[in-house]
Design an enzyme around this catalytic site. Sequence first.
Site, mmCIF file in Angstrom:
data_model
loop_
_atom_site.group_PDB
_atom_site.id
_atom_site.type_symbol
_atom_site.label_atom_id
_atom_site.label_comp_id
_atom_site.label_asym_id
_atom_site.label_seq_id
_atom_site.Cartn_x
_atom_site.Cartn_y
_atom_site.Cartn_z
ATOM 1 N N ASN A 208 0.845 -1.193 0.000
ATOM 2 C CA ASN A 208 0.000 0.000 0.000
ATOM 3 C C ASN A 208 0.881 1.244 0.000
ATOM 4 O O ASN A 208 2.110 1.147 -0.052
ATOM 5 C CB ASN A 208 -0.953 -0.016 1.198
ATOM 6 C CG ASN A 208 -0.212 -0.146 2.507
ATOM 7 O OD1 ASN A 208 0.555 0.722 2.897
ATOM 8 N ND2 ASN A 208 -0.435 -1.274 3.198
ATOM 9 N N LYS A 286 9.513 -16.562 -10.895
ATOM 10 C CA LYS A 286 8.760 -15.466 -11.475
ATOM 11 C C LYS A 286 7.646 -15.991 -12.376
ATOM 12 O O LYS A 286 7.871 -16.849 -13.242
ATOM 13 C CB LYS A 286 9.695 -14.561 -12.288
ATOM 14 C CG LYS A 286 8.971 -13.380 -12.926
ATOM 15 C CD LYS A 286 9.915 -12.523 -13.750
ATOM 16 C CE LYS A 286 9.128 -11.401 -14.447
ATOM 17 N NZ LYS A 286 10.020 -10.556 -15.279
ATOM 18 N N PRO A 303 -2.875 -12.346 9.636
ATOM 19 C CA PRO A 303 -3.194 -12.254 11.062
ATOM 20 C C PRO A 303 -3.565 -10.827 11.438
ATOM 21 O O PRO A 303 -3.040 -9.864 10.871
ATOM 22 C CB PRO A 303 -1.886 -12.689 11.739
ATOM 23 C CG PRO A 303 -0.815 -12.482 10.729
ATOM 24 C CD PRO A 303 -1.466 -12.741 9.405
ATOM 25 N N LEU A 306 -3.402 -6.087 15.644
ATOM 26 C CA LEU A 306 -4.022 -5.227 16.652
ATOM 27 C C LEU A 306 -4.952 -6.024 17.553
ATOM 28 O O LEU A 306 -4.874 -5.953 18.786
ATOM 29 C CB LEU A 306 -4.782 -4.083 15.965
ATOM 30 C CG LEU A 306 -5.648 -3.193 16.854
ATOM 31 C CD1 LEU A 306 -4.823 -2.517 17.939
ATOM 32 C CD2 LEU A 306 -6.383 -2.157 16.002
ATOM 33 N N PHE A 323 -4.812 2.291 14.678
ATOM 34 C CA PHE A 323 -5.017 3.319 13.659
ATOM 35 C C PHE A 323 -6.067 2.825 12.677
ATOM 36 O O PHE A 323 -6.150 1.619 12.396
ATOM 37 C CB PHE A 323 -3.717 3.625 12.917
ATOM 38 C CG PHE A 323 -2.951 4.785 13.492
ATOM 39 C CD1 PHE A 323 -2.831 5.971 12.788
ATOM 40 C CD2 PHE A 323 -2.371 4.692 14.742
ATOM 41 C CE1 PHE A 323 -2.135 7.049 13.315
ATOM 42 C CE2 PHE A 323 -1.671 5.745 15.283
ATOM 43 C CZ PHE A 323 -1.553 6.939 14.563
ATOM 44 N N LYS A 337 -14.477 -0.149 14.367
ATOM 45 C CA LYS A 337 -13.215 -0.892 14.424
ATOM 46 C C LYS A 337 -12.721 -1.002 15.861
ATOM 47 O O LYS A 337 -12.244 -2.067 16.282
ATOM 48 C CB LYS A 337 -12.166 -0.204 13.549
ATOM 49 C CG LYS A 337 -10.818 -0.920 13.538
ATOM 50 C CD LYS A 337 -9.847 -0.277 12.556
ATOM 51 C CE LYS A 337 -8.520 -1.025 12.507
ATOM 52 N NZ LYS A 337 -7.588 -0.451 11.515
#
Length: 398
Positions: A208, A286, A303, A306, A323, A337
């Site tokens: 990300n 690859k 997993p 948090l 977060f 959350k």
Amino acid sequence: MLTGKRILLIIGGGIAAYKCLDLIRRLRGRGVAVTPVMTRAAEEFVTPLSVSALAGEEVHRDLFDLTKEAQMGHIQLSRVADLVVVAPATADLMGKMAGGLANDLASTLLMATDTPVLCAPAMNVRMWQHPATQRNLAVLQGDGLRFVGPDDGDMACGEYGPGRMAEVPQIIAAIDAALGQGPLTGRRVIVTSGPTQEPIDPVRYISNHSSGAQGTAIARALAASGAEVVFVTGPANVPPPEGVQVVRVTTAQDMLEAVQGALPADAAVFAAAVADWRVAQVAGSKMKKTAGEMPTLRFAENPDILASVAQMGAGRPALVVGFAAETDDVVANAQAKRARKGCDWIIANDVSVGTGTFGGADNTVHVVTDQVVEDWPRMGKDAVAARLAQRMAAALNG
């Protein structure tokens, strides 16, 4: 906690010298004696009269003061303080310290002292990033000097980037930590940061846009407050902070194992942007592109780091902070959350396109607890980190 301490404050010649007036005022309010020293360049930005009035002491300016030097005054000045603070630590002062030069009162004091030194750098972004400044920084850190900042932000010269002197509360927290009296002294805190990378084959991965800047700033602020910080970082775009234990990881599973290995802890801040899924079967070589054919990737759930810590029962940190990087319904999704994960606080931010949060210098966060939602104004990531560190200290010490 600083009552009765004495600080030798060396004020360098930069526009950020004006912050020293507030620094002196706040230190005096906490019972600290401040002995001010000004370079000639510093007098172009703040007056000795203003500094002296706030400090309640004479400003020392001249190396060749015959009356004082008869008693080796510069040696005495360098030895009576509990801490030497250089703010702003200009490129010139850093260069003199690194090179062992002593041609004025400030640089002579720094050469003659065996007292711990804390520097708050401030300069133009290109000066800070110049190889010479970075070499000097490495030398000074190797010599045992402490640093607070610099922060990213707008500069008086009109440019933007790292080089702004740390704000006064950050400097005071660093002073606390340097004197072993920070609000988090004796506390152990785990901080996760950056993205994770989940391999597809030996050359490709899923990840990300997280830069790791906010998690790095949090770790730095907690360390400045006296905490022992274990910094578990994925492949971030920013270097880890000084003065923390760095554990580098790549995948979510790596990060979970590193966090488990760092326990027990008093608090944990999960600022990392952990990938929710991984490829169930990583190719050993690859994957080749075949015209007209698309590969099929089967995913497995990663997993939940948090939740695993927040719900662990015995040995759980007293304060678990998560977060939530959201693009829609930021606060509502963060509240859900927090309840689902079982953590104490969620720091929610909007990372949708156009906010500039991922990879940017600023952040707008909402602190979600079981009782309230605090909407913090948009500020630099270092300022967010400093404010969070203060709030965590209040919660752990309350």
